[in-house]
Motif scaffolding. Structure first.
Motif, PDB file in Angstrom:
ATOM      1  N   SER A 163       0.766  -1.195  -0.032  1.00 45.78           N
ATOM      2  CA  SER A 163       0.002   0.014  -0.144  1.00 45.78           C
ATOM      3  C   SER A 163       0.542   1.032   0.120  1.00 45.78           C
ATOM      4  N   ARG A 164       0.345   2.216  -0.886  1.00 47.04           N
ATOM      5  CA  ARG A 164       1.093   3.651  -0.925  1.00 47.04           C
ATOM      6  C   ARG A 164       0.335   4.326  -0.307  1.00 47.04           C
ATOM      7  N   LEU A 165      -0.900   4.260   0.720  1.00 49.61           N
ATOM      8  CA  LEU A 165      -1.523   5.359   1.075  1.00 49.61           C
ATOM      9  C   LEU A 165      -0.703   6.100   2.039  1.00 49.61           C
ATOM     10  N   SER A 166       0.080   5.835   2.938  1.00 48.01           N
ATOM     11  CA  SER A 166       1.136   6.370   3.791  1.00 48.01           C
ATOM     12  C   SER A 166       1.940   7.448   3.133  1.00 48.01           C
ATOM     13  N   SER A 167       2.126   7.499   1.886  1.00 48.22           N
ATOM     14  CA  SER A 167       3.011   8.535   1.263  1.00 48.22           C
ATOM     15  C   SER A 167       2.104   9.289   0.505  1.00 48.22           C
ATOM     16  N   TRP A 168       0.808   9.007   0.379  1.00 47.65           N
ATOM     17  CA  TRP A 168      -0.365   9.781  -0.306  1.00 47.65           C
ATOM     18  C   TRP A 168      -0.780  10.884   0.697  1.00 47.65           C
ATOM     19  N   LEU A 169      -0.967  10.498   2.175  1.00 47.97           N
ATOM     20  CA  LEU A 169      -1.635  11.184   3.092  1.00 47.97           C
ATOM     21  C   LEU A 169      -1.117  12.691   3.122  1.00 47.97           C
ATOM     22  N   PRO A 170       0.038  12.854   3.252  1.00 47.14           N
ATOM     23  CA  PRO A 170       0.709  14.109   3.304  1.00 47.14           C
ATOM     24  C   PRO A 170       0.291  15.367   2.558  1.00 47.14           C
ATOM     25  N   ALA A 171      -0.138  14.856   1.260  1.00 46.97           N
ATOM     26  CA  ALA A 171      -0.367  15.590   0.137  1.00 46.97           C
ATOM     27  C   ALA A 171      -1.704  16.289   0.372  1.00 46.97           C
ATOM     28  N   ILE A 172      -2.652  15.292   1.241  1.00 49.83           N
ATOM     29  CA  ILE A 172      -3.836  16.010   1.750  1.00 49.83           C
ATOM     30  C   ILE A 172      -4.178  16.297   2.802  1.00 49.83           C
ATOM     31  N   GLY A 173      -3.047  16.661   3.467  1.00 53.33           N
ATOM     32  CA  GLY A 173      -3.085  17.276   4.936  1.00 53.33           C
ATOM     33  C   GLY A 173      -3.311  16.178   5.995  1.00 53.33           C
ATOM     34  N   LEU A 174      -2.811  14.991   5.751  1.00 52.98           N
ATOM     35  CA  LEU A 174      -3.074  14.042   6.857  1.00 52.98           C
ATOM     36  C   LEU A 174      -1.518  13.459   7.073  1.00 52.98           C
ATOM     37  N   ALA A 175      -1.464  13.029   8.512  1.00 53.51           N
ATOM     38  CA  ALA A 175       0.068  12.364   8.745  1.00 53.51           C
ATOM     39  C   ALA A 175      -0.118  11.115   8.596  1.00 53.51           C
ATOM     40  N   ALA A 176       1.301  10.649   8.025  1.00 53.39           N
ATOM     41  CA  ALA A 176       1.574   9.324   7.745  1.00 53.39           C
ATOM     42  C   ALA A 176       1.269   8.437   9.463  1.00 53.39           C
ATOM     43  N   PRO A 177       1.034   7.076   9.403  1.00 57.42           N
ATOM     44  CA  PRO A 177       0.794   6.490  10.640  1.00 57.42           C
ATOM     45  C   PRO A 177       2.321   5.913  11.264  1.00 57.42           C
ATOM     46  N   ARG A 178       1.969   5.587  12.298  1.00 56.37           N
ATOM     47  CA  ARG A 178       3.169   4.944  13.087  1.00 56.37           C
ATOM     48  C   ARG A 178       3.209   3.442  12.637  1.00 56.37           C
ATOM     49  N   VAL A 179       4.436   2.936  12.213  1.00 53.61           N
ATOM     50  CA  VAL A 179       4.513   1.384  11.618  1.00 53.61           C
ATOM     51  C   VAL A 179       5.368   0.661  12.442  1.00 53.61           C
ATOM     52  N   VAL A 180       4.893  -0.376  12.751  1.00 52.97           N
ATOM     53  CA  VAL A 180       5.461  -1.381  13.572  1.00 52.97           C
ATOM     54  C   VAL A 180       5.693  -2.590  12.710  1.00 52.97           C
TER      55      VAL A 180
END
Length: 445
Positions: A163-180
């Motif tokens: 999934s590329r969602l984490s990298s898309w989020l900053p462009a729409i004003g949302l922070a990437a999640p914490r990843v474990v």
């Protein structure tokens, strides 16, 4: 609704939406319907089964699917009659446990997709690569490489481990999640064989790896009188791709039944390897002010070591939760954030099992906590009872494995009494090798 990805998690989410009378478009980058493992699914030639909890969830979403899978050629069997060599010996073959249906992943996908295509509110769009997200007036749109925007009241990311969602989020004003991440560096290799009639009286057999012997394997019957044979190994012991080396790997396991079987069977293809097996969890539920209209499911949210068979079943249970929420005509504000919280609660149990087991291996980067070490010690004691034929211990272990009960079921007071009595009586003797398993030679269990 727009679902990104038409693999299992995406199809389950679409089934939930259709049951709630929503219109659904599934966008899939691969071509669908070829009957072969898809290029976007590197694990597509490895064995796949539903744990029993996953099958019950999917029956709620698509009633009658179990019968559809069997009609398509899937092999139903009770896991209590499948020989299993654990750390300490063979589980006894007695009683009943939980049913599973075994078939190859391409046929499993095709059967579920066929059911979805019978629903009037679902549309598949394959060959569509999503490259980003846009946010417009509180709604989200999936953007494709050709400039098309699929806007919807709800966009669900079901694009899997990559999934590329984490990298898309900053462009729409949302922070990437914490990843474990917890990665024990498990490697898979599998090969499909035609089963020689009369050579194998069981639905499958498992030689489980252990921290002291970090290699194992499995044979599992599938449709068309065939069997998938799997070899697994951790760290530097990952199995090879070459056919001769694959056979030698099987011969070197704690029991040589898999090598003996494959010498009698006819290969139906080359050896397929898979190495992307680490546990990976993206904590979207911890994001502040998560917006409605965007959701994450399946491996895009949490990936498991596939050795434990949890991923498909967890995705089906997530879809169950989604269905309950969508059945409300107008979900209350914050429903996506609450759903992610519900998903996190669902994930806590299988995540703990997978990572708690994997950190026991020297090839893992993590180390178990003192609490995890204590619980693992206790589970080993319960397993010893089950191996010696204790019915309650075996039943509770099976229920936890199939996600039909939480790990707390292994803390029942009666098990403490049984373990204490067994340890006071001396060494607990495991069961003997099941009659009917071939061998290249005698090996200690």
């Amino acid at each position: 609704m727009t679902v990104l990805g038409a693999s299992f998690a995406g199809m389950f989410a679409a089934a939930a939406a259709a049951r709630a009378e929503a219109e659904v478009t599934l966008l899939e980058r691969d071509a669908l319907g070829s009957g072969a493992a898809r290029s976007g699914v590197p694990q597509g030639r490895q064995p796949h089964i539903f744990l029993h909890r996953g099958m019950t969830a999917l029956e709620d979403l698509l009633p009658g699917l179990r019968d559809d899978l069997v009609h398509a050629g899937g092999v139903p069997f009770d896991t209590a009659v499948m020989p299993w060599l654990a750390d300490g010996g063979w589980f006894p073959l007695d009683g009943t446990a939980y049913e599973v249906v075994s078939l190859t992943r391409p046929l499993l996908e095709e059967t579920i997709r066929r059911r979805l295509l019978q629903l009037p509110r679902i549309r598949f769009c394959d060959g569509v690569k999503v490259t980003g997200l846009a946010r417009r007036d509180g709604r989200f749109a999936a953007l494709t490489e050709h400039g098309t925007a699929y806007e919807a009241d709800l966009v669900i990311d079901a694009t899997g481990r990559s999934s590329r969602l984490s990298s898309w989020l900053p462009a729409i004003g949302l922070a990437a999640p914490r990843v474990v991440s917890v990665d024990a560096r498990l490697g898979y290799a599998s090969r499909l064989y035609a089963v020689t009639p009369g050579s194998f009286p069981f639905p499958g057999v498992v030689i489980a790896p252990t921290p002291k012997a970090p290699v194992g394997g499995m044979a599992l019957r599938v449709q068309d009188d065939a069997a998938l044979v799997l070899a697994v190994g951790y760290g530097d012991h990952r199995p090879p791709r070459e056919a001769a080396a694959f056979q030698a790997f099987l011969a070197g396991l704690r029991h040589s039944c898999l090598a003996a079987l494959t010498e009698q069977w006819t290969p139906l293809g080359e050896v397929a390897v898979h190495r992307q097996t680490g546990n990976l969890r993206r904590h979207y539920e911890q994001s502040r002010d998560w917006p409605d209209g965007l959701l994450v499911v399946g491996d895009a949210l949490c990936c498991f070591n596939p050795l434990y068979g949890q991923g498909i079943s967890v995705a089906a249970c997530e879809a169950e939760l989604l269905l309950r929420k969508l059945r409300h005509d107008e979900p209350a504000p914050g429903y996506c954030a609450r759903l992610l919280g519900d998903f996190a609660s669902l994930l806590r149990f299988p995540w703990g099992i997978a990572t708690g087991e994997d950190v026991r291996y020297p090839s893992s980067e993590g180390r178990p906590s003192p609490a995890a070490q204590a619980f693992t010690w206790w589970v080993d004691r319960v397993r010893e009872l089950a191996l010696a034929g204790d019915h309650e211990a075996g039943t509770r272990l099976g229920a936890v494995f199939h996600m039909m009960a939480s790990p707390l079921a292994l803390l029942h007071p009666s098990l403490f009494v049984r373990v204490a009595a067994a340890r006071m009586g001396g060494r607990v003797e495991p069961g003997s090798k099941p009659v009917g398993l071939p061998s290249l030679g005698t090996r200690a269990p």
